[in-house]
Enzyme design. Structure first.
Site, PDB file in Angstrom:
ATOM      1  N   ASP A   7       4.400   5.228   2.347  1.00 43.11           N
ATOM      2  CA  ASP A   7       3.894   3.792   2.882  1.00 43.11           C
ATOM      3  C   ASP A   7       3.866   2.965   1.972  1.00 43.11           C
ATOM      4  O   ASP A   7       3.775   3.112   0.681  1.00 43.11           O
ATOM      5  CB  ASP A   7       2.900   3.984   3.892  1.00 43.11           C
ATOM      6  N   ASP A   9       2.286  -0.741   2.462  1.00 46.65           N
ATOM      7  CA  ASP A   9       1.082  -1.684   2.568  1.00 46.65           C
ATOM      8  C   ASP A   9      -0.197  -0.746   2.499  1.00 46.65           C
ATOM      9  O   ASP A   9      -0.395   0.128   3.206  1.00 46.65           O
ATOM     10  CB  ASP A   9       1.194  -2.690   3.832  1.00 46.65           C
TER      11      ASP A   9
HETATM   12 MG   LIG Z   1       0.110   0.932   5.358  1.00 47.52          MG
END
Ligand SMILES: [Mg+2]
Length: 174
Positions: A7, A9
Site C-alpha cells: 500500500d 498511504d
Molecule cells: Mg494506506
C-alpha cells in the site's frame, strides 16, 4: 517469484504528517499523531469532516508526502527476491492519480512502473502478501495480510503486524 503487494498511504507515504500540518495550520490547532491513536482526524473533528476530506481532493496533496523511514532501502532489497507491486486504493481520490504516479516515479524509481496498481477494491489483487494499514483490505485477500502499524489501527488484533520497515525486512528476509 512470490509477490508482495504494498500500500502507499501510511505505509510508504507519510500521509498523516501532511494531513495534520495543513489541518493545524488552517484551524489553528496543535494535533499530533498521539491524538490520532485508535481514530482518524475526521472522527476526531466530526464537525469539520467535509473540510478534512476535501484536502485529499486537492490534486497536489499527495505529491509531496514524506517517504516512510527505511521503506526505500527495504523495498529495494525485497525486490531482489520478490516481485513487488505498489497497490493503492487511489479510486477513493481520483484527483490523486497524477500526484501519486509522480511521487512513485520520484521515490521508487527502481520499481517497474508496470507494477504500480491504482485500484479501488483490493480483493482483485493477486499476490502472496499484502502490506497495508487498512485491515479491511485483508477480508477478501487470498494471500497473507500484514498489518502495517498506523495510529488508527493500533487497537486491531488478530493480524500479523509490523511496526516499521525494519520489521518488514525481518519478516521477509530473516
Ligand atoms: Mg494506506
Amino acid at each position: 517469484m512470490r509477490r508482495i503487494a504494498i500500500d502507499m498511504d501510511e505505509v510508504i507515504a507519510d500521509f498523516n504528517l501532511k494531513h495534520l500540518q495543513v489541518f493545524n495550520r488552517d484551524y489553528n490547532e496543535n494535533l499530533t499523531l498521539n491524538d490520532l491513536m485508535g481514530t482518524h482526524l475526521r472522527d476526531l473533528r466530526p464537525q469539520l469532516k467535509n473540510e478534512i476530506i476535501a484536502y485529499l481532493n486537492d490534486p497536489t496533496f499527495f505529491r509531496d508526502l514524506d517517504v516512510m523511514k527505511d521503506s526505500q532501502e527495504v523495498i529495494q532489497e525485497l525486490s531482489e527476491q520478490f516481485e513487488v507491486f505498489i497497490t493503492t486504493a487511489a479510486m477513493y481520490f481520483p484527483t490523486s492519480f497524477t500526484a501519486k504516479y509522480e511521487w512513485l516515479k520520484e521515490h521508487f524509481s527502481f520499481l517497474d512502473e508496470m507494477n504500480f496498481v491504482f485500484c479501488g477494491n483490493k480483493s482483485i489483487i493477486n499476490a502472496d502478501y499484502l502490506i497495508d494499514d487498512n485491515e479491511e483490505h485483508f477480508q477478501r485477500f487470498k494471500g497473507q495480510g500484514i498489518l502495517f502499524t498506523a495510529p488508527h489501527n493500533i487497537h486491531e488484533t488478530g493480524y500479523v503486524r509490523v511496526n516499521n520497515w525494519l520489521e518488514v525486512r525481518d519478516y521477509f528476509l530473516k
